[in-house]
Write an enzyme that holds these catalytic residues in place. Structure first.
Site, short mmCIF file in Angstrom:
data_model
loop_
_atom_site.label_atom_id
_atom_site.label_comp_id
_atom_site.label_asym_id
_atom_site.label_seq_id
_atom_site.Cartn_x
_atom_site.Cartn_y
_atom_site.Cartn_z
N LYS A 179 0.88 -1.18 0.00
CA LYS A 179 0.00 0.00 0.00
C LYS A 179 0.91 1.23 0.00
O LYS A 179 1.40 1.64 1.04
CB LYS A 179 -0.87 -0.03 1.26
CG LYS A 179 -2.21 0.67 1.19
CD LYS A 179 -2.22 2.11 0.79
CE LYS A 179 -2.20 3.14 1.87
NZ LYS A 179 -2.01 4.50 1.33
N GLU A 254 8.65 1.26 11.38
CA GLU A 254 9.73 2.25 11.22
C GLU A 254 9.05 3.61 11.28
O GLU A 254 8.30 3.96 10.37
CB GLU A 254 10.44 2.08 9.87
CG GLU A 254 11.12 0.74 9.67
CD GLU A 254 12.38 0.56 10.48
OE1 GLU A 254 12.79 1.51 11.19
OE2 GLU A 254 12.95 -0.54 10.43
N CYS A 288 13.19 10.55 7.82
CA CYS A 288 13.07 10.12 9.22
C CYS A 288 14.41 10.16 9.93
O CYS A 288 14.48 10.31 11.14
CB CYS A 288 12.47 8.72 9.28
SG CYS A 288 13.37 7.57 8.25
N GLU A 388 9.02 16.14 15.53
CA GLU A 388 9.53 15.90 14.18
C GLU A 388 8.86 16.89 13.22
O GLU A 388 7.66 16.82 12.97
CB GLU A 388 9.20 14.47 13.75
CG GLU A 388 9.82 14.13 12.41
CD GLU A 388 9.52 12.71 11.96
OE1 GLU A 388 8.36 12.29 12.09
OE2 GLU A 388 10.45 12.03 11.50
P1 TAP Z 1 1.75 8.40 7.63
O1 TAP Z 1 0.72 9.43 7.52
O2 TAP Z 1 1.89 7.67 8.89
O3 TAP Z 1 1.47 7.39 6.42
C1 TAP Z 1 2.27 6.27 6.17
C2 TAP Z 1 1.47 5.25 5.39
O4 TAP Z 1 0.40 4.76 6.21
C3 TAP Z 1 0.80 5.81 4.13
O5 TAP Z 1 0.77 4.80 3.13
C4 TAP Z 1 -0.61 6.10 4.62
O6 TAP Z 1 -1.56 6.15 3.59
C5 TAP Z 1 -0.84 4.90 5.52
N1 TAP Z 1 -1.92 5.07 6.50
C6 TAP Z 1 -2.47 6.22 6.96
N2 TAP Z 1 -3.46 5.94 7.84
C7 TAP Z 1 -3.53 4.60 7.94
C8 TAP Z 1 -4.35 3.69 8.69
N3 TAP Z 1 -5.29 4.13 9.52
N4 TAP Z 1 -4.14 2.36 8.56
C9 TAP Z 1 -3.17 1.89 7.75
N5 TAP Z 1 -2.39 2.70 6.99
C10 TAP Z 1 -2.54 4.04 7.09
O7 TAP Z 1 3.20 8.96 7.33
P2 TAP Z 1 3.68 9.85 6.13
O8 TAP Z 1 3.18 11.23 6.33
O9 TAP Z 1 3.38 9.19 4.82
O10 TAP Z 1 5.27 9.77 6.29
C11 TAP Z 1 5.96 10.61 7.14
C12 TAP Z 1 6.33 9.90 8.42
O11 TAP Z 1 6.98 8.67 8.13
C13 TAP Z 1 7.31 10.66 9.26
O12 TAP Z 1 6.90 10.64 10.60
C14 TAP Z 1 8.61 9.91 9.12
O13 TAP Z 1 9.51 10.02 10.16
C15 TAP Z 1 8.14 8.53 8.93
N6 TAP Z 1 9.14 7.74 8.24
C16 TAP Z 1 9.85 6.88 8.98
C17 TAP Z 1 10.82 6.13 8.36
C18 TAP Z 1 11.60 5.18 9.19
S1 TAP Z 1 12.43 4.13 8.41
N7 TAP Z 1 11.58 5.19 10.47
C19 TAP Z 1 11.06 6.26 7.01
C20 TAP Z 1 10.31 7.15 6.29
C21 TAP Z 1 9.32 7.90 6.94
P3 TAP Z 1 -1.99 7.60 2.97
O14 TAP Z 1 -0.77 8.16 2.37
O15 TAP Z 1 -3.00 7.19 1.97
O16 TAP Z 1 -2.54 8.40 4.11
#
Ligand code: TAP
Length: 485
Positions: A179, A254, A288, A388
Site C-alpha cells: 500500500k 519504522e 526520518c 519531528e
Molecule cells: P503516515 O501518515 O503515517 O502514512 C504512512 C502510510 O500509512 C501511508 O501509506 C498512509 O496512507 C498509511 N496510512 C495512513 N493511515 C492509515 C491507517 N489508519 N491504517 C493503515 N495505513 C494508514 O506517514 P507519512 O506522512 O506518509 O510519512 C511521514 C512519516 O513517516 C514521518 O513521521 C517519518 O519520520 C516517517 N518515516 C519513517 C521512516 C523510518 S524508516 N523510520 C522512514 C520514512 C518515513 P496515505 O498516504 O494514503 O494516508
C-alpha cells in the site's frame, strides 16, 4: 521519457490491472508545479479483500516459496537488472510524484536495484541449525515464510522503502500486498509491472493504491494478513500496532525521528559542516533520519553556526528537473503549511531564526517550496527541538562536555538515527554506546547501508529492515526434533 497516465491505471492484483470495484480514482500531483500527473485507483475494503485473497491463494499454491532457491534468487536479480535498465524512467516517476531533485531520484533508484540484488543473493543463505540436545535424536531449526505480508509505505522515499520491504519478504518466500502513500503511488505500480516482466509469478506482488484510512486500514485489519511492515508516522504506527494485536499479526514499525548530530570541538569542521547540512536538508528535510538537532561543543559553536548558515544560504532550492537543484519542494501544500507552522512556533518560542523559512516567488510559486531555516538560541525543551518537523528546519545548540552531549541527545521520545563528530576514538565509542538510537554514524552523515540493519529505538519503531536481519522479520523459526529410532 515522462510517465503517462495509462501506465498507472488500476490496482495491480494477480498480475493484472483492475479498476477499483466502485470505479473511484484520485489524482496524484507534481509538488513542484501542482500539475496532475495521473489518476490513480482508490481501493476500498472489497478491493483490499481481493488483493489479500489473491496473495493468500498464490502463497497456498506454493508457486513461489516452493520454487528452488536459485530460481527465486534469479527472479529477484532480474528485477534488480530491470530497475537498473529503467533508471531514467523510474527516476522521472519518483522525481515528478515526490518532488525530488532528479539527480537524487536517480541515486534512489540505483539503491532500489542494489536492494533487490542483495536479497537475490540472500535467498539461499538463510537456513536453520542442528542443535545438540540431551536426547537420542537430532534437533534442528527451519526458517519458514509467514504467508501474506502487508507492506505500508510512506511518501518520502517511496520506491526505496518499498524495496526494503518487498525484496526481503519475497526472498523468504512470502507473498505481499503493498500500500503506497496516497501522495506517491506511482513507482510501486511501476515495480509491479516490472516484477511480472522479470518472471515473478502472478499474485506474489500485489499493489493497492488508495487512502490510508480506507485501504490501509482494511489491509492492516485483514485476517489473512500474517505480518504488517509499516513505515510512517508514530501516530499512525501506534494505530497499526493496535490493529495488529487482533489476530496476533507480526509487526515491524519504522516511525518518526528527531536525531541528534553531536559535534565535538576536535571535529574537522569544514567537512562536518558540509556533511551536517546534507544530514538535515536531504529530501528537503523529509527524512526520518534527518539530524535536525545539531549539538555543538561550545569552543567551536560560533564558528560552526556561522559556516552552517553561510552554506545554507547557498543551497539551491529549485525545480526538481534541474540537474543543479539541491532542494526540491515539500510533498504537499498542507505539509508545507505544517512546516511553516513550526517556523512560527520556533519564532514564538524565542529561538533566533538566522536564515530561511520563506516561501519563494517567481518560477517556484506554484510549488510547495520553502527555503531552509536555521535556528540558534534553542533549548532542548522547545517544540522545534522535540517534535519531528519533517522539513528543512534545524536548531543548533551548544553543549559543555561529553556527559551533557549525551544528556541532550537522549532528551527525545525518538531514537532512530544520529551522528557524532570527533577525532578521539575512545570518546567516539563511549558516546556511540550511550546514545539511545538504533543507528549512528561517526564522522559521517549517513548510516544507511543495505547490508546493515536499519531501525529505531524508543518511539522510532520496532524491528529492523535491511541486512540479513530483515529476513528474520519476514519468517518464523520452526523447531523440529527427530528421534533416532
Ligand atoms: P503516515 O501518515 O503515517 O502514512 C504512512 C502510510 O500509512 C501511508 O501509506 C498512509 O496512507 C498509511 N496510512 C495512513 N493511515 C492509515 C491507517 N489508519 N491504517 C493503515 N495505513 C494508514 O506517514 P507519512 O506522512 O506518509 O510519512 C511521514 C512519516 O513517516 C514521518 O513521521 C517519518 O519520520 C516517517 N518515516 C519513517 C521512516 C523510518 S524508516 N523510520 C522512514 C520514512 C518515513 P496515505 O498516504 O494514503 O494516508
Amino acid at each position: 521519457m515522462v510517465a503517462t497516465e495509462a501506465t498507472f491505471e488500476g490496482l495491480a492484483i494477480g498480475g493484472k490491472r483492475v479498476a477499483a470495484s466502485d470505479g473511484r480514482t484520485a489524482p496524484t500531483t507534481d509538488p513542484a508545479t501542482g500539475e496532475i500527473i495521473a489518476q490513480v485507483a482508490q481501493a476500498n475494503a472489497a478491493d483490499v479483500d481481493l488483493a489479500v485473497k489473491t496473495a493468500h491463494a498464490t502463497y497456498s499454491a506454493g508457486r513461489w516459496h516452493d520454487m528452488h532457491t536459485r530460481e527465486r534468487g534469479q527472479i529477484l536479480q532480474r528485477i534488480a537488472n530491470l530497475i537498473r535498465e529503467r533508471v531514467g524512467f523510474l527516476a522521472q516517476i519518483e522525481s515528478r510524484d515526490g518532488g525530488k531533485p532528479i539527480s537524487a531520484a536517480r541515486g534512489e533508484i540505483g539503491a532500489v536495484a542494489n536492494t533487490f540484488e542483495y536479497y537475490a543473493g540472500a535467498v539461499n543463505k538463510i537456513h536453520g541449525q542442528t542443535i545438540p540436545v540431551n536426547a537420542n535424536g537430532t534437533h534442528m531449526t527451519f526458517r519458514e515464510p509467514l504467508g501474506v505480508c502487508a507492506l505500508i509505505i510512506p511518501w518520502n522515499f517511496p520506491l526505496v522503502i518499498t524495496g526494503w520491504k518487498v525484496a526481503p519478504a519475497l526472498a523468504m518466500g512470502n507473498t505481499v500486498v503493498v500500500k503506497p502513500a496516497s501522495a506517491t503511488p506511482l513507482s510501486a505500480l511501476a515495480l509491479a509491472d516490472l516484477a511480472i516482466e522479470a518472471g515473478l509469478p502472478e499474485g506474489v506482488l500485489n499493489v493497492i493504491t488508495g487512502s490510508g484510512s480506507v485501504a490501509g486500514n482494511a489491509l492492516a485489519l485483514h485476517p489473512l494478513v500474517r505480518k504488517i511492515s509499516f513505515t510512517g508516522s508514530t501516530e499512525v504506527g501506534t494505530g497499526v500496532m493496535k490493529q495488529a494485536a487482533d489476530g496476533i499479526k507480526r509487526v515491524s514499525l519504522e516511525l518518526g525521528g528527531k536525531s541528534a548530530n553531536i559535534v565535538f570541538a576536535d571535529a574537522r569542521i569544514d567537512q562536518c559542516v558540509e556533511s551536517s547540512l546534507w544530514a538535515v536538508y536531504d529530501n528537503a528535510g523529509q527524512d526520518c533520519c534527518s539530524r535536525s538537532r545539531i549539538l555543538v561543543e561550545r569552543p567551536i559553536y560560533d564558528e560552526f553556526v556561522e559556516k552552517f548558515v553561510n552554506r545554507t544560504k547557498t543551497m539551491k532550492v529549485g525545480l526538481p528537473t534541474s540537474e543543479s537543484t539541491e532542494m526540491g519542494p515539500l510533498i504537499t501544500a498542507s505539509h508545507r503549511e505544517s512546516v511553516v507552522n513550526y517556523i512560527h512556533i520556533g519564532d514564538e518560542e524565542g529561538a533566533k531564526r538566522l536564515c530561511g523559512g520563506e516561501i519563494p516567488n517567481g518560477d517556484l510559486a506554484k510549488g510547495n517550496f520553502l527555503t531552509p531555516a536555521v535556528y540558534s538560541n534553542v533549548t532542548s525543551n522547545m517544540r522545534i527541538m522535540q517534535e519531528e518537523v519533517f522539513g528543512p528546519v534545524v536548531g543548533i545548540m551548544p553543549f559543555d562536555g561529553e556527559a551533557e552531549a549525551i544528556r541532550f541527545a537522549n532528551d527525545s521520545p525518538y531514537g532512530l538515527s544520529g551522528s557524532l563528530w570527533t577525532r578521539d576514538i575512545g570518546r567516539a565509542l563511549r558516546v556511540a554506546r550511550a546514545v539511545e538510537t538504533g543507528m549512528l554514524s561517526i564522522n559521517s552523515s549517513s548510516s544507511v547501508h543495505i547490508e546493515a540493519p536499519f531501525g529505531g529505538m524508543k518511539q522510532s519503531g520496532i524491528g529492523r529492515e535491511q541486512g540479513m536481519v530483515a529476513l528474520e522479520h519476514y519468517s518464523e523459526l520452526k523447531s523440529v526434533f527427530i528421534a533416532n529410532d
